[in-house]
Design an enzyme around this catalytic site. Structure first.
Site: not given
Ligand code: UT7
Length: 324
Positions: A114, A251, A281
């Site tokens: 990225c 980005h 992204n």
């Molecule tokens: O471009 C390269 C660099 N990449 C990035 O910068 C990405 C950086 N990270 C992010 O953008 C975020 O961390 C995400 C969007 C990937 C995830 O958001 P988050 O607020 O950090 O969520 P999380 O990973 O902590 O997950 C929270 C909950 C989990 O459920 P539990 O364990 O709390 O029950 C996940 O299983 O959300 C759940 N979850 C989803 N639910 C519905 C994860 N993905 C999804 C989904 N739909 N697509």
């Protein structure tokens, strides 16, 4: 002789097919509400079967040449930032070179995920300033849809396909208000956290292409810190403060990252160009895609100072300060 690298033109190219959150939620266990709240993404573009990274990059290159009012024969270097090349080799840059009908100059790819566009810009800028090139097509092009695990809701909802391009040149644009071009670039990497964001295949290790794997919440934390620090460093080394800069083109990974970084640097929301809602992204393509939007809709004007910034797999990160 002191050479500058001016921004002559910008361009972009997106696939025709739009995939909305709503459509995605019919095949993956997710919802429009979750994706919008956690990421700011509403939709992404997906390349058609047979439409490759080079096709998107070629489209962006043509658009940038038209924007710069330049003929392709003036280009003597093509640098393509991509982590989704058409083939393991030859480079996507040489494939685009051939599509453009160019048989002169040089073309190569850069792989910094990225952060690829900031890396590519940094190399192109250095090659102009040391006299190795005069007119460089710097392209970010990706088809991340091809390396997603469409059963993994934690990653497949985040990415999309597209390409953006910028022409850097030793000759300034004819517009009398044109700025001084690239003022400074700053790139860094640290391989320590490879397992937080990687693709689980490759020609040497597995002889497969592999799928993207990410522990998003950990990547998020690292991204916010490194992005804020690199922008301060990039501006400072060029003799500027953050509040001297009109526009920030980050980005486009997640609206919440954009907002967290803006908060750390005390930026106004309106200064931060965001296209994550409709592009999602697109990895190395996301900065030039967003830059193209903000230049063509008239927000970024000749003479404005613009900070680009990125963070991605590796980890890699960086920033570039331009005067458009
Ligand atoms: O471009 C390269 C660099 N990449 C990035 O910068 C990405 C950086 N990270 C992010 O953008 C975020 O961390 C995400 C969007 C990937 C995830 O958001 P988050 O607020 O950090 O969520 P999380 O990973 O902590 O997950 C929270 C909950 C989990 O459920 P539990 O364990 O709390 O029950 C996940 O299983 O959300 C759940 N979850 C989803 N639910 C519905 C994860 N993905 C999804 C989904 N739909 N697509």
């Amino acid at each position: 002789m002191n050479l500058n690298s001016y921004i002559r033109g910008v361009g972009s190219h997106l696939p025709a097919r739009v995939l909305t959150n709503e459509q995605l939620s019919q095949t993956v266990d997710t919802s429009d509400e979750w994706i919008r709240e956690r990421t700011g993404i509403n939709q992404r573009y997906i390349a058609a079967e047979g439409q490759n990274t080079s096709d998107l990059g070629y489209g962006a290159a043509l658009d940038a040449l038209a924007n710069a009012k330049m003929d392709v024969s003036e280009i003597d270097l093509i640098v393509v930032a991509t982590s989704t090349p058409d083939l393991t080799f030859p480079s996507t840059a040489t494939i685009i070179q051939e599509k453009l009908g160019l048989r002169t100059g040089a073309a190569f790819d850069i792989q910094a995920v990225c952060s690829g566009f900031v890396y590519a810009l940094s190399v192109a800028d250095a090659m102009i300033k040391n006299g190795s090139a005069e007119n460089v097509l710097v392209i970010g092009a990706e088809t991340f849809s091809r390396i997603l695990d469409w059963n993994d809701r934690t990653t497949c909802v985040l990415f999309g396909d597209g390409a953006g391009a910028l022409i850097l040149s030793t000759t300034p644009a004819k517009n009398k208000n044109a700025g001084r071009g690239v003022l400074n670039t700053f790139i860094r990497s640290n391989g320590q956290h490879k397992e937080l964001l990687y693709v689980d295949g490759g020609p040497s290790a597995t002889q497969t292409v592999g799928k993207l794997r990410m522990q998003g919440n950990q990547v998020f934390r690292h991204a916010v810190k490194e992005l804020a620090d690199s922008m301060k460093e990039c501006a400072g080394k060029a003799g500027y403060e953050i509040n001297d800069i009109e526009w920030f083109v980050p980005h486009q990974a997640n609206q919440r990252i954009l907002e967290a970084v803006a908060k750390r640097l005390d930026l106004r929301r309106a200064q931060v160009v965001s296209t994550v809602a409709f592009h999602a992204n697109t990895s190395a393509a996301s900065i030039p895609l967003a830059l193209d939007v903000a230049i063509k809709d008239g927000r970024i004007k000749r003479g404005h100072k613009v900070m680009l910034e990125a963070f991605g797999g590796g980890f890699t990160w960086g920033a570039a300060l331009l005067e458009y």
